[in-house]
Structures are given as structure tokens and as C-alpha cells.
Enzyme design. Structure first.
Site, mmCIF file in Angstrom:
data_model
loop_
_atom_site.group_PDB
_atom_site.id
_atom_site.type_symbol
_atom_site.label_atom_id
_atom_site.label_comp_id
_atom_site.label_asym_id
_atom_site.label_seq_id
_atom_site.Cartn_x
_atom_site.Cartn_y
_atom_site.Cartn_z
ATOM 1 C CG ASN A 1 112.181 2.399 6.197
ATOM 2 O OD1 ASN A 1 113.071 2.069 6.979
ATOM 3 N ND2 ASN A 1 111.989 1.826 5.039
ATOM 4 C CG PHE B 1 103.933 1.924 -3.516
ATOM 5 C CD1 PHE B 1 102.778 1.198 -3.750
ATOM 6 C CD2 PHE B 1 103.913 3.303 -3.703
ATOM 7 C CE1 PHE B 1 101.616 1.828 -4.161
ATOM 8 C CE2 PHE B 1 102.753 3.943 -4.118
ATOM 9 C CZ PHE B 1 101.603 3.210 -4.347
ATOM 10 C CE LYS C 1 110.974 -6.003 -2.473
ATOM 11 N NZ LYS C 1 110.681 -5.564 -1.116
HETATM 12 N N1 CTP Z 1 108.220 -4.459 1.515
HETATM 13 C C1 CTP Z 1 107.646 -5.425 2.317
HETATM 14 N N2 CTP Z 1 108.364 -5.957 3.353
HETATM 15 C C2 CTP Z 1 109.636 -5.595 3.579
HETATM 16 C C3 CTP Z 1 110.244 -4.605 2.761
HETATM 17 C C4 CTP Z 1 109.498 -4.063 1.732
HETATM 18 O O1 CTP Z 1 106.476 -5.765 2.107
HETATM 19 N N3 CTP Z 1 110.305 -6.121 4.587
HETATM 20 C C5 CTP Z 1 107.442 -3.933 0.382
HETATM 21 C C6 CTP Z 1 107.089 -2.467 0.490
HETATM 22 O O2 CTP Z 1 105.825 -2.298 1.113
HETATM 23 C C7 CTP Z 1 107.063 -2.043 -0.955
HETATM 24 C C8 CTP Z 1 108.098 -2.910 -1.601
HETATM 25 O O3 CTP Z 1 108.256 -4.018 -0.738
HETATM 26 O O4 CTP Z 1 105.825 -2.355 -1.560
HETATM 27 C C9 CTP Z 1 109.414 -2.274 -1.897
HETATM 28 O O5 CTP Z 1 109.989 -1.802 -0.729
HETATM 29 P P1 CTP Z 1 111.475 -1.215 -0.727
HETATM 30 O O6 CTP Z 1 111.816 -0.815 0.657
HETATM 31 O O7 CTP Z 1 111.629 -0.220 -1.826
HETATM 32 O O8 CTP Z 1 112.281 -2.518 -1.175
HETATM 33 P P2 CTP Z 1 113.455 -3.291 -0.491
HETATM 34 O O9 CTP Z 1 113.227 -4.724 -0.744
HETATM 35 O O10 CTP Z 1 113.625 -2.888 0.912
HETATM 36 O O11 CTP Z 1 114.674 -2.860 -1.400
HETATM 37 P P3 CTP Z 1 115.792 -1.739 -1.144
HETATM 38 O O12 CTP Z 1 115.570 -1.201 0.250
HETATM 39 O O13 CTP Z 1 117.053 -2.471 -1.319
HETATM 40 O O14 CTP Z 1 115.542 -0.723 -2.217
#
Ligand code: CTP
Length: 393
Positions: free
Chosen positions: A210, A322, A340
């Protein structure tokens, strides 16, 4: 009001000192400036006087100034002496204790902490003499910031650019805060922060990731440490210096990040800023050669580190996630908070230039509703969030 004495040296980065003064004034910090002879080739005393709303000092040999206050006094009445830009010449004179003009005389005469923001050509920064001078100064207790890396005014590329004014302001605030115990509101608390991207290898030379510079997460770790917290920062691959007082654990993949987070528990709070890759690929052991057709990737889902932590048995008291969104920001962030199990979601609209940039426009989603924060430097977002975390703990 806290006050700094700002010594502006003779480098092209002197123009950024003007912006630094503006940011300091906005943050409620009083500024008096000394402009070296070299510095006057790049900015005028008038510019600095107008922005600092104070007289600007340029020479030792001014009878009027000397009879009115005594120059040594200048170096004593401030809470902190800041040298920005700190040229190779200024650093060398500081390290050697040379007092050949107003700036260097004040630096030798001061009894206050000194912070230097270097700015010079990459070869000058990497020269053995400068390396030695920086090591000497750090040994003497001077805070010498790491310069930024990037294209330079002289056409070369590398470390040597003066840190951006918001980063210098954050260091100034850290230096001004240190020592005042009333501001150490998080003493005795352990806070876990994740930051940066994760890299999921496809083969030994390729990966999925990412976009994330890690800046916001590092700024948060720094702000929490400044409030006295013991901070464990689990970071993906980024090119940032570890903030002072922070324990950093470098990882590469999401699964490594999940393990490092688990190993760092227990914690009083967790702030998950990392841009974790949602999927990983089956990793080829050898480099995939470019054949006739592009290979297809077999993806599997990575663990959701935030959700596991928030729903797990060793859940920190406060869990902050976040959410980087490009559309329907509040709606997605609110749903993410519930899904979450986080206490707060810091929602970030990343449809603009947030990624890798200096500023951030965020919305804080809690059980009580949504707060909209104005667009702020990432360091200021970090400072405010750290204060809010201190309130909650
Ligand atoms: N996060 C995490 N572990 C993952 C994915 C996300 O800990 N495998 C945490 C990120 O650090 C952040 C939050 O979850 O604090 C939101 O991440 P985001 O990528 O926006 O959420 P996703 O669950 O991936 O949702 P989407 O990509 O569908 O928006």
C-alpha cells in the site's frame, strides 16, 4: 510564553527560516532572530523582523544594541537556541568553539539547550569533517536533526536538505517540552503504534504494497513519547529516522507485523496507523522470468491486526484505528469502527495529496460522534491526538 533565539545561517534554505518563524508564532512561541552575514545574502533582516515582530540582530559591533542589552543576554533570555539553517561552516565553528561573529559568540556563551537543523550540499554533509563535527556536537548535548534527502538546489541528490519547517517546529516543541514534568502526562503508560506500509513479496525482487510514507505514524509515536509514554513502534519499510525515545521494531510483511504487535503486548493503548496490505501472494522462491504471458497472482487474505487486537483477550484499554478513504469518508469510517472493534477511528480523506505529504485533514470518529479537525501539519495532528489519548487514559 516560550521563547527561542533563531540563528539563521548562510544557505539557500534560509528562506525556509521565514516559514519556520511563522509556524512558531502561530504555535505561540516567541522568536528573536540573529542573521549571519552569509544569511543576509539569502533573506533580509526586514523579512525576519516582520515575521518575528522583533528586532533582528546581525552584528557584534553595534554600540547601540550592546549598551541597551548586551549581546550575551540574547543567548540567555531564550528557552532554546535554534540554528536553522545550520551550515557546514556553522557546525564546524560550533564544534570547535570558535566565536568569530555574533551567531557563534552567542552559541558559545549560551547556557540553554541548542537545536541545529543542518542544510548543505550532500558531499559536505557526508564529508568526514562534518561527520566528526556532528558527532562532537551530539556528544556535547546539541540536538542535531537529520537533514532530509532529495533533490538539492545545487542539482545533486541525497541527504543534506534542511528538514521542512513543520518537522523543525515539532523538534522545537519537543525540546521546549522536555523537562517540564506537568507535560509528561503519559508517564508509566505503554503505547503501541504501527506505521508505514507492509511489503508482501511476490518473488525475491517484487512485492505488493500500500502507499504509505509512515510520516503520520512516526509523528504520533514521537508525540506520545514526548508526553512520557513508553512507545513501541512497529514499522514497515520506510525511510524515516526513529523518533527520540521510541523503541522501533522493523518488519516487512503483515504477518510479521501481527507477530510483533502480539509480542509487544500488554499495552495501555494501541494506535494502528499502518497501511497494511490486505492480501499476500504465494511467494515464488526464484525470480519469476518474463515469459509469454504475465503471471497470475494467487492472493490470500492477511490477518486484520487491528480487529484481532481489538477483539482479542489482551485488548489495550484504548484501541485507535486509522481509515484511509477516498469517498464517503465518515460513513466508511463509522462502519469500520464497529466492524473492527476500535474505540476511535481517525478517518483520513486520501483523495488529495495526503500520501507522503506534510499535512492531513482528519475526522475523529468515536462512540460519541464525529469531530472534524481543520487541515493541520501531520506533527500537529499527532500532538493533538496524543493529548486526546492522554485524556482517555
Ligand atoms: N489494519 C490492520 N490490519 C490489516 C488491515 C488494516 O491492522 N490487515 C488496520 C489499519 O492499520 C488501520 C485500519 O485497520 O488502522 C483500517 O485500515 P483500512 O485499510 O482502511 O481498512 P480495511 O479493513 O483494509 O478496509 P478497506 O480496505 O476495505 O477500506
Amino acid at each position: 510564553m516560550k521563547r527561542i533565539l533563531l540563528i539563521v545561517g548562510g544557505g539557500i534554505a534560509a528562506y525556509k527560516a521565514a516559514e519556520l518563524i511563522r509556524l512558531c508564532r502561530k504555535a505561540g512561541i516567541g522568536v528573536k532572530c540573529v542573521l549571519t552575514e552569509g544569511g543576509q545574502h539569502f533573506v533580509t533582516p526586514m523579512t525576519l523582523a516582520a515575521l518575528s515582530e522583533n528586532q533582528v540582530y546581525t552584528t557584534l559591533w553595534d554600540l547601540k544594541d550592546e549598551t541597551e542589552m548586551g549581546h550575551i543576554q540574547l543567548s540567555r533570555e531564550a528557552d532554546l537556541v535554534v540554528v536553522a539553517p545550520a551550515t557546514a561552516d556553522l557546525l564546524a565553528k560550533m564544534a570547535a568553539g570558535i566565536a568569530s561573529d555574533l551567531a557563534t559568540t552567542l552559541l558559545l556563551a549560551t547556557d540553554k539547550p541548542v537545536l541545529a537543523a543542518p542544510a548543505m550540499n550532500v558531499r559536505m554533509w557526508q564529508h568526514a569533517a562534518t561527520r566528526r563535527n556532528v558527532a562532537t556536537l551530539r556528544g556535547d548535548g546539541v540536538t542535531v536533526l537529520e537533514p532530509d534527502e532529495g533533490p538539492m538546489a545545487c542539482g545533486e541528490y541525497g541527504p543534506g536538505r534542511m528538514p521542512e519547517p513543520p518537522a523543525i517546529l515539532a523538534a522545537i516543541q519537543a525540546a521546549l517540552d522536555s523537562g517540564s514534568s506537568a507535560s509528561k502526562r503519559l508517564t508509566g503508560k505503554h503505547i503501541l503504534v504501527t506505521a508505514g506500509p507492509t511489503h508482501e513479496p511476490i518473488d525475491p525482487v517484487r512485492y505488493i504494497a500500500n502507499r504509505s510514507s509512515g510520516r503520520q505514524g512516526f509523528a504520533i509515536a514521537e508525540a506520545l513519547a514526548r508526553l512520557g509514554a513508553r512507545v513501541t513502534l512497529v514499522s514497515g519499510p520506510v525511510t524515516l529516522a526513529t523518533p527520540a525515545g521510541v523503541t522501533r521494531i522493523d518488519i516487512e510483511t503483515a504477518r510479521e507485523m501481527a507477530e510483533a504487535v502480539e509480542a509487544a503486548l500488554p499495552a495501555d493503548a494501541a494506535v494502528m496507523v499502518a497501511a497494511v496490505a490486505d492480501w499476500r501472494a504465494d511467494t515464488a522462491l526464484q525470480k519469476i522470468k518474463k515469459g509469454d504471458a504475465p503471471p497470475s497472482l494467487q492472493l490470500s487474505e492477511n490477518p486484520d491486526i487491528l480487529a484481532q487486537l481489538a477483539h482479542g483477550p489482551r485488548r489495550p484499554k484504548l484501541v485507535v484505528g486509522f481509515a484511509a478513504e477516498t469517498e464517503r469518508v465518515i460513513e466508511h469510517a463509522t462502519a469500520k469502527r464497529t466492524r473492527k472493534g476500535a474505540d476511535w477511528i481517525v478517518a483520513n480523506d486520501v483523495s488529495g495529496d495526503v500520501m507522503g505529504g506534510e499535512a492531513n485533514s482528519i475526522h475523529l470518529v468515536t462512540a460519541d460522534g464525529v469531530e472534524h479537525w481543520e487541515r493541520l501539519p501531520k506533527s500537529e495532528v499527532a500532538r493533538r491526538l496524543a493529548e486526546r489519548i492522554a485524556d482517555a487514559l
